[in-house]
Design an enzyme around this catalytic site. Structure first.
Site, PDB file in Angstrom:
ATOM      1  N   GLY A  97       0.838  -1.203   0.000  1.00  0.00           N
ATOM      2  CA  GLY A  97       0.000   0.000   0.000  1.00  0.00           C
ATOM      3  C   GLY A  97       0.870   1.250   0.000  1.00  0.00           C
ATOM      4  O   GLY A  97       1.822   1.326   0.762  1.00  0.00           O
ATOM      5  N   VAL A 125      17.112   8.417   0.312  1.00  0.00           N
ATOM      6  CA  VAL A 125      17.996   7.301  -0.040  1.00  0.00           C
ATOM      7  C   VAL A 125      18.909   7.708  -1.199  1.00  0.00           C
ATOM      8  O   VAL A 125      20.127   7.494  -1.155  1.00  0.00           O
ATOM      9  CB  VAL A 125      17.163   6.042  -0.412  1.00  0.00           C
ATOM     10  CG1 VAL A 125      18.033   4.968  -1.060  1.00  0.00           C
ATOM     11  CG2 VAL A 125      16.453   5.485   0.826  1.00  0.00           C
ATOM     12  N   VAL A 126      18.315   8.319  -2.214  1.00  0.00           N
ATOM     13  CA  VAL A 126      19.101   8.701  -3.400  1.00  0.00           C
ATOM     14  C   VAL A 126      20.173   9.728  -3.035  1.00  0.00           C
ATOM     15  O   VAL A 126      21.343   9.590  -3.416  1.00  0.00           O
ATOM     16  CB  VAL A 126      18.165   9.262  -4.498  1.00  0.00           C
ATOM     17  CG1 VAL A 126      18.965   9.883  -5.632  1.00  0.00           C
ATOM     18  CG2 VAL A 126      17.246   8.165  -5.027  1.00  0.00           C
ATOM     19  N   ARG A 185       1.673  -5.214  -5.586  1.00  0.00           N
ATOM     20  CA  ARG A 185       1.736  -6.450  -4.804  1.00  0.00           C
ATOM     21  C   ARG A 185       2.116  -7.556  -5.777  1.00  0.00           C
ATOM     22  O   ARG A 185       1.706  -7.521  -6.936  1.00  0.00           O
ATOM     23  CB  ARG A 185       0.390  -6.722  -4.138  1.00  0.00           C
ATOM     24  CG  ARG A 185       0.046  -5.642  -3.125  1.00  0.00           C
ATOM     25  CD  ARG A 185      -1.059  -6.030  -2.178  1.00  0.00           C
ATOM     26  NE  ARG A 185      -1.040  -5.189  -0.995  1.00  0.00           N
ATOM     27  CZ  ARG A 185      -1.655  -4.008  -0.891  1.00  0.00           C
ATOM     28  NH1 ARG A 185      -2.355  -3.525  -1.892  1.00  0.00           N
ATOM     29  NH2 ARG A 185      -1.582  -3.309   0.224  1.00  0.00           N
ATOM     30  N   GLY A 245       4.946  -1.807   3.980  1.00  0.00           N
ATOM     31  CA  GLY A 245       4.331  -2.278   5.219  1.00  0.00           C
ATOM     32  C   GLY A 245       4.886  -3.625   5.653  1.00  0.00           C
ATOM     33  O   GLY A 245       5.920  -4.078   5.148  1.00  0.00           O
ATOM     34  N   ASP A 246       4.180  -4.298   6.556  1.00  0.00           N
ATOM     35  CA  ASP A 246       4.751  -5.516   7.141  1.00  0.00           C
ATOM     36  C   ASP A 246       4.976  -6.614   6.109  1.00  0.00           C
ATOM     37  O   ASP A 246       5.975  -7.319   6.151  1.00  0.00           O
ATOM     38  CB  ASP A 246       3.935  -6.003   8.341  1.00  0.00           C
ATOM     39  CG  ASP A 246       2.570  -6.520   7.960  1.00  0.00           C
ATOM     40  OD1 ASP A 246       1.999  -6.015   6.970  1.00  0.00           O
ATOM     41  OD2 ASP A 246       2.061  -7.422   8.647  1.00  0.00           O
ATOM     42  N   THR A 290       3.761   2.925   5.645  1.00  0.00           N
ATOM     43  CA  THR A 290       2.343   2.540   5.676  1.00  0.00           C
ATOM     44  C   THR A 290       1.569   3.561   6.497  1.00  0.00           C
ATOM     45  O   THR A 290       2.066   4.031   7.521  1.00  0.00           O
ATOM     46  CB  THR A 290       2.132   1.129   6.276  1.00  0.00           C
ATOM     47  OG1 THR A 290       0.752   0.973   6.628  1.00  0.00           O
ATOM     48  CG2 THR A 290       2.949   0.906   7.533  1.00  0.00           C
ATOM     49  N   ASP A 309      -0.920   2.941   8.251  1.00  0.00           N
ATOM     50  CA  ASP A 309      -1.610   2.285   9.372  1.00  0.00           C
ATOM     51  C   ASP A 309      -0.920   2.402  10.732  1.00  0.00           C
ATOM     52  O   ASP A 309      -1.552   2.165  11.753  1.00  0.00           O
ATOM     53  CB  ASP A 309      -1.815   0.797   9.064  1.00  0.00           C
ATOM     54  CG  ASP A 309      -2.737   0.599   7.876  1.00  0.00           C
ATOM     55  OD1 ASP A 309      -3.638   1.447   7.693  1.00  0.00           O
ATOM     56  OD2 ASP A 309      -2.568  -0.382   7.129  1.00  0.00           O
ATOM     57  N   ASP A 335       1.031   0.321  12.052  1.00  0.00           N
ATOM     58  CA  ASP A 335       0.764  -0.977  12.677  1.00  0.00           C
ATOM     59  C   ASP A 335       2.022  -1.843  12.796  1.00  0.00           C
ATOM     60  O   ASP A 335       1.933  -3.063  12.805  1.00  0.00           O
ATOM     61  CB  ASP A 335      -0.319  -1.717  11.885  1.00  0.00           C
ATOM     62  CG  ASP A 335       0.075  -1.937  10.438  1.00  0.00           C
ATOM     63  OD1 ASP A 335       1.110  -1.392  10.009  1.00  0.00           O
ATOM     64  OD2 ASP A 335      -0.649  -2.653   9.741  1.00  0.00           O
ATOM     65  N   ARG A 377      -8.072  -1.889   9.332  1.00  0.00           N
ATOM     66  CA  ARG A 377      -8.769  -3.184   9.451  1.00  0.00           C
ATOM     67  C   ARG A 377      -8.393  -3.882  10.739  1.00  0.00           C
ATOM     68  O   ARG A 377      -9.220  -4.496  11.394  1.00  0.00           O
ATOM     69  CB  ARG A 377      -8.410  -4.082   8.266  1.00  0.00           C
ATOM     70  CG  ARG A 377      -9.209  -3.736   7.056  1.00  0.00           C
ATOM     71  CD  ARG A 377      -9.308  -4.877   6.063  1.00  0.00           C
ATOM     72  NE  ARG A 377      -9.755  -4.298   4.820  1.00  0.00           N
ATOM     73  CZ  ARG A 377      -8.963  -3.970   3.811  1.00  0.00           C
ATOM     74  NH1 ARG A 377      -7.669  -4.214   3.879  1.00  0.00           N
ATOM     75  NH2 ARG A 377      -9.443  -3.407   2.735  1.00  0.00           N
ATOM     76  N   GLU A 401     -12.319   0.818  10.213  1.00  0.00           N
ATOM     77  CA  GLU A 401     -12.951  -0.218   9.374  1.00  0.00           C
ATOM     78  C   GLU A 401     -13.130  -1.549  10.094  1.00  0.00           C
ATOM     79  O   GLU A 401     -14.146  -2.212   9.937  1.00  0.00           O
ATOM     80  CB  GLU A 401     -12.025  -0.550   8.198  1.00  0.00           C
ATOM     81  CG  GLU A 401     -11.869   0.418   7.124  1.00  0.00           C
ATOM     82  CD  GLU A 401     -10.814  -0.077   6.139  1.00  0.00           C
ATOM     83  OE1 GLU A 401      -9.617  -0.072   6.484  1.00  0.00           O
ATOM     84  OE2 GLU A 401     -11.206  -0.465   5.037  1.00  0.00           O
TER      85      GLU A 401
HETATM   86  P1  ADP Z   1       2.268  -4.156   2.773  1.00  0.00           P
HETATM   87  O1  ADP Z   1       3.730  -4.161   2.519  1.00  0.00           O
HETATM   88  O2  ADP Z   1       1.657  -2.793   2.582  1.00  0.00           O
HETATM   89  O3  ADP Z   1       1.924  -4.817   4.099  1.00  0.00           O
HETATM   90  P2  ADP Z   1       1.411  -6.598   1.393  1.00  0.00           P
HETATM   91  O4  ADP Z   1       1.168  -7.328   2.674  1.00  0.00           O
HETATM   92  O5  ADP Z   1       0.434  -6.744   0.307  1.00  0.00           O
HETATM   93  O6  ADP Z   1       1.575  -5.029   1.618  1.00  0.00           O
HETATM   94  O7  ADP Z   1       2.857  -7.067   0.876  1.00  0.00           O
HETATM   95  C1  ADP Z   1       3.415  -6.527  -0.300  1.00  0.00           C
HETATM   96  C2  ADP Z   1       4.176  -7.579  -1.055  1.00  0.00           C
HETATM   97  O8  ADP Z   1       5.226  -8.111  -0.232  1.00  0.00           O
HETATM   98  C3  ADP Z   1       3.368  -8.821  -1.428  1.00  0.00           C
HETATM   99  O9  ADP Z   1       2.634  -8.647  -2.619  1.00  0.00           O
HETATM  100  C4  ADP Z   1       4.439  -9.876  -1.604  1.00  0.00           C
HETATM  101  O10 ADP Z   1       5.067  -9.772  -2.870  1.00  0.00           O
HETATM  102  C5  ADP Z   1       5.459  -9.482  -0.546  1.00  0.00           C
HETATM  103  N1  ADP Z   1       5.266 -10.314   0.649  1.00  0.00           N
HETATM  104  C6  ADP Z   1       4.302 -10.200   1.594  1.00  0.00           C
HETATM  105  N2  ADP Z   1       4.425 -11.148   2.547  1.00  0.00           N
HETATM  106  C7  ADP Z   1       5.493 -11.915   2.175  1.00  0.00           C
HETATM  107  C8  ADP Z   1       6.149 -13.067   2.751  1.00  0.00           C
HETATM  108  N3  ADP Z   1       5.738 -13.620   3.892  1.00  0.00           N
HETATM  109  N4  ADP Z   1       7.203 -13.566   2.067  1.00  0.00           N
HETATM  110  C9  ADP Z   1       7.649 -13.008   0.934  1.00  0.00           C
HETATM  111  N5  ADP Z   1       7.079 -11.927   0.367  1.00  0.00           N
HETATM  112  C10 ADP Z   1       6.030 -11.385   0.964  1.00  0.00           C
END
Ligand code: ADP
Length: 320
Positions: free
Chosen positions: A11, A23-24, A72, A102-103, A126, A128, A130, A172, A223
């Site tokens: 996200g 970073v750059v 994603r 995010g996580d 993120t 959130d 979180d 969420r 939410e």
């Molecule tokens: P966010 O980073 O915002 O939490 P997602 O949870 O959708 O978003 O994670 C983003 C991308 O990170 C995923 O589409 C996937 O490619 C990768 N990813 C998420 N979880 C894992 C995992 N346990 N192992 C490897 N890649 C992951």
């Protein structure tokens, strides 16, 4: 280490551009070359990398979204997918990777480190807030301010008509945006996933507000606390008040980042580059008690998201 890369994943969040810029420019300061990866892990798998310069990131600190775009990738969650990603980095002679997300994205960065010894550094991007290892994530402050501005606007119109409004904000699994936006927006009620919703109690608060002459009522609903239509129905039935609802949705993701998010993103981005310069990897960077910190990604992600119960009580104390 001579060449590093940076990507944004998952996200998007306001302040990601400020982090990329940091970073750059820090890399340039430390005489490292930087590649930007388009569309997160998808671009990494496809080898969609290009060189970034100090000038590429001019005029970006104030922009929401991410100039590198985000995505994603299901493929990256597989070993084979990550192998392709690692190969892309090797083909471009990239030795270190900064992942802003995010996580899920940070988990991905850890897998890349564990499976292929790629020096990865994660930055918390993120809205959130979180991630338990850091007090703040990049984008949270902006999202909360956007929600507060919306609440201010809603208060004006609700006061004119003596109405109650339920404002649904993002979250969420986390009530962080709701708590902070609710407190700062002077909400009468804040509903979060961390606490069960008691409609009798909420109805009481709204009716008491009405009885003491309040001209409007604001209920901030995360939410994940309960479905919006259920809240509408239950509260209308119990109070007989005129109740409206507004879903803030994606509005919370966009917009120019606040000063706090820009400063946070800049500090964390610089630290990420310094760690790579020291040949370190498998780490996340965050902020605790005002200080920039780093710790192993796995340890960081094992820390439960923090919900400030005291602040929640204090928001309730001030709400009527
Ligand atoms: P966010 O980073 O915002 O939490 P997602 O949870 O959708 O978003 O994670 C983003 C991308 O990170 C995923 O589409 C996937 O490619 C990768 N990813 C998420 N979880 C894992 C995992 N346990 N192992 C490897 N890649 C992951």
């Amino acid at each position: 280490m001579k060449r590093i890369a940076v990507l944004t994943s998952g996200g998007d969040a306001p302040g990601m551009n400020a982090a990329i810029r940091a970073v750059v420019r820090a890399a340039s300061y430390y005489n490292l070359e930087v590649y930007g990866v388009e569309r997160g892990y998808i671009g990494l798998i496809e080898g969609d990398l290009h060189m970034l310069s100090r000038r590429t990131v001019s005029d970006t600190i104030q922009r929401g979204g991410t100039i590198l775009r985000s995505a994603r990738s299901e493929e990256f969650a597989t070993y084979e997918g990550r192998k392709k990603a690692a190969l892309s980095l090797a083909n471009h002679n990239v030795d270190g990777l900064v992942v802003i997300g995010g996580d899920g994205s940070l988990r991905g960065a850890n897998e890349l480190y564990n499976d292929f010894s790629i020096k990865t550094i994660g930055l918390p991007g993120t809205i959130d807030n979180d991630l338990g290892y850091t007090d703040y994530t990049i984008g949270f402050d902006t999202a909360v301010n956007t929600a507060v501005n919306a609440i201010n606007n809603l208060r004006d119109t609700m006061s004119s008509h003596q109405r109650v409004v339920i404002v649904q904000v993002m979250g969420r699994h986390s009530g962080q945006i709701a708590l902070h936006a609710g407190l700062a927006g002077g909400a009468e009620v804040i509903l979060v996933p961390e606490h069960p919703v008691d409609f009798d109690e909420v109805a009481n608060v709204l009716l008491r507000g009405n009885a003491v002459g309040k001209t409007s009522g604001i209920v901030v609903l995360a939410e994940g606390a309960c479905p919006l239509d259920e809240a509408m129905k239950e509260l209308k039935e119990r109070t007989g008040l005129s109740i409206r609802s507004t879903v803030l949705g994606y509005i919370q993701r966009g917009g120019s980042p606040t000063m706090s998010d820009r400063v946070l993103a800049s500090r964390l981005g610089i630290r990420a580059v310094e760690l790579l310069k020291e040949n370190k990897g498998g780490l996340v960077v965050g902020v605790k008690g005002g200080e920039v910190i780093e710790l192993p990604i796995a340890d960081a992600l094992a820390i439960k998201p923090y919900f400030d119960e005291k602040l929640y009580e204090q928001a309730t104390m001030l709400s009527l």
